[in-house]
Design an enzyme around this catalytic site. Structure first.
Site, PDB file in Angstrom:
ATOM      1  N   THR A 189       0.853  -1.202   0.000  1.00  0.00           N
ATOM      2  CA  THR A 189       0.000   0.000   0.000  1.00  0.00           C
ATOM      3  C   THR A 189       0.883   1.245   0.000  1.00  0.00           C
ATOM      4  O   THR A 189       1.899   1.280   0.699  1.00  0.00           O
ATOM      5  CB  THR A 189      -0.893  -0.007   1.270  1.00  0.00           C
ATOM      6  OG1 THR A 189      -1.632  -1.221   1.294  1.00  0.00           O
ATOM      7  CG2 THR A 189      -1.859   1.168   1.271  1.00  0.00           C
ATOM      8  N   ASP A 236       8.158   3.360   5.264  1.00  0.00           N
ATOM      9  CA  ASP A 236       8.395   4.746   5.685  1.00  0.00           C
ATOM     10  C   ASP A 236       9.853   4.956   6.086  1.00  0.00           C
ATOM     11  O   ASP A 236      10.397   6.039   5.893  1.00  0.00           O
ATOM     12  CB  ASP A 236       7.472   5.095   6.853  1.00  0.00           C
ATOM     13  CG  ASP A 236       6.022   4.971   6.444  1.00  0.00           C
ATOM     14  OD1 ASP A 236       5.658   5.566   5.416  1.00  0.00           O
ATOM     15  OD2 ASP A 236       5.266   4.255   7.113  1.00  0.00           O
ATOM     16  N   GLU A 260      -0.594  -5.892   6.261  1.00  0.00           N
ATOM     17  CA  GLU A 260       0.733  -5.733   5.661  1.00  0.00           C
ATOM     18  C   GLU A 260       1.742  -6.695   6.299  1.00  0.00           C
ATOM     19  O   GLU A 260       2.489  -7.376   5.605  1.00  0.00           O
ATOM     20  CB  GLU A 260       1.235  -4.289   5.830  1.00  0.00           C
ATOM     21  CG  GLU A 260       0.515  -3.312   4.926  1.00  0.00           C
ATOM     22  CD  GLU A 260       1.097  -1.909   4.982  1.00  0.00           C
ATOM     23  OE1 GLU A 260       2.051  -1.666   5.725  1.00  0.00           O
ATOM     24  OE2 GLU A 260       0.573  -1.040   4.259  1.00  0.00           O
TER      25      GLU A 260
HETATM   26  C1  5RP Z   1       1.709   1.946   4.281  1.00  0.00           C
HETATM   27  C2  5RP Z   1       3.162   1.893   4.170  1.00  0.00           C
HETATM   28  C3  5RP Z   1       3.763   2.466   2.925  1.00  0.00           C
HETATM   29  O1  5RP Z   1       4.452   1.445   2.292  1.00  0.00           O
HETATM   30  C4  5RP Z   1       4.674   3.584   3.281  1.00  0.00           C
HETATM   31  O2  5RP Z   1       3.906   4.598   3.905  1.00  0.00           O
HETATM   32  C5  5RP Z   1       5.381   4.159   2.044  1.00  0.00           C
HETATM   33  O3  5RP Z   1       4.513   4.884   1.248  1.00  0.00           O
HETATM   34  P1  5RP Z   1       5.002   5.589  -0.075  1.00  0.00           P
HETATM   35  O4  5RP Z   1       5.389   4.500  -1.023  1.00  0.00           O
HETATM   36  O5  5RP Z   1       3.773   6.341  -0.539  1.00  0.00           O
HETATM   37  O6  5RP Z   1       6.141   6.499   0.243  1.00  0.00           O
HETATM   38  O7  5RP Z   1       3.855   1.401   5.020  1.00  0.00           O
HETATM   39  O8  5RP Z   1       1.290   1.437   5.516  1.00  0.00           O
END
Ligand code: 5RP
Length: 224
Positions: A25, A84, A103
């Site tokens: 996600t 993140d 996840e």
């Molecule tokens: C969601 C996550 C995402 O993988 C994380 O926030 C990274 O997002 P992005 O690819 O938009 O930078 O852990 O729960």
């Protein structure tokens, strides 16, 4: 092609015919979903996909990927997701997208879990850039907050409209806390052992590898 898109395309090399592929996600995962759907169609790979969130399920359906429910699987061949934060030992921080249970379950159930990210996600230590999210059962959140407040600082996550608490797709709340004094190992143990916490954002010893993009180039990091 930007760095997130580039790294998502690189992850396609780990996909092969008849695989069950877990979809992450977030914006990086979304690039992967689009690229996978295209490759699946063009090469008739007979991929079946399982989503880590309602959002990624909708995205995958729109892109034309055949979706199966988590209830129908025992394990998956490959899980590709963003993060993140990524520490040097491939411990991850995840959860800005609220769906920690799904996840982490997919990541754990994958024969291969590869995290894809641009280099802005690399950190020295988990928690350097973001607070650590814990998904809590709604009735338990005040009690859990009172336990965590003795170890760090933080509060319940507010929803995007700022008129209520954020709710995960499992119907839970999220507590976002900083714990500057604690090591990743200590934190992983603390949050895993706190009753009322359904899941937390530290993915400790789960990722098998990472693809990291920077200025149009991708490098791979693998767990020994
Ligand atoms: C969601 C996550 C995402 O993988 C994380 O926030 C990274 O997002 P992005 O690819 O938009 O930078 O852990 O729960």
């Amino acid at each position: 092609m930007n760095d997130k898109e580039l790294v998502a395309h690189q992850a396609l090399q780990y996909v092969s015919e008849n695989m069950i592929v877990g979809l992450g996600t977030g914006s990086t995962a979304n690039y992967f979903i689009d690229a996978l759907a295209k490759r699946n169609k063009e090469e008739n790979l007979k991929i079946r996909a399982v989503s880590s969130s309602v959002v990624s399920m909708i995205k995958a359906k729109e892109a034309g990927l055949p979706i199966i429910a988590m209830e129908q699987i025992k394990e998956i061949d490959l899980y590709i997701d963003g993060a993140d934060e990524i520490a040097p030992d491939l411990t991850l921080l995840k959860g800005r997208g609220y769906d920690l249970v799904r996840e982490k379950l997919l990541a754990r159930s994958a024969k291969k879990f590869i995290v894809i990210a641009d280099e802005s996600k690399l950190v020295k230590k988990i928690g350097d850039n973001f607070p650590i999210p814990s998904e809590v059962q709604p009735f338990a959140w005040e009690l859990v907050k009172n336990i965590l407040i003795k170890k760090g600082t933080g509060d319940i996550r507010i929803n995007a409209a700022k008129d209520g608490y954020a709710i995960t797709s499992c119907g839970n709340f999220v507590l976002d806390f900083n714990y500057p004094e604690k090591s990743t190992e200590e934190l992983n143990a603390l949050l895993s052992q706190t009753p009322g916490i359904v899941e937390h954002g530290i993915f400790y010893n789960i990722a098998h590898g990472a693809l990291i993009s920077s200025n149009g180039k991708v490098r791979e990091i693998w767990k020994n």
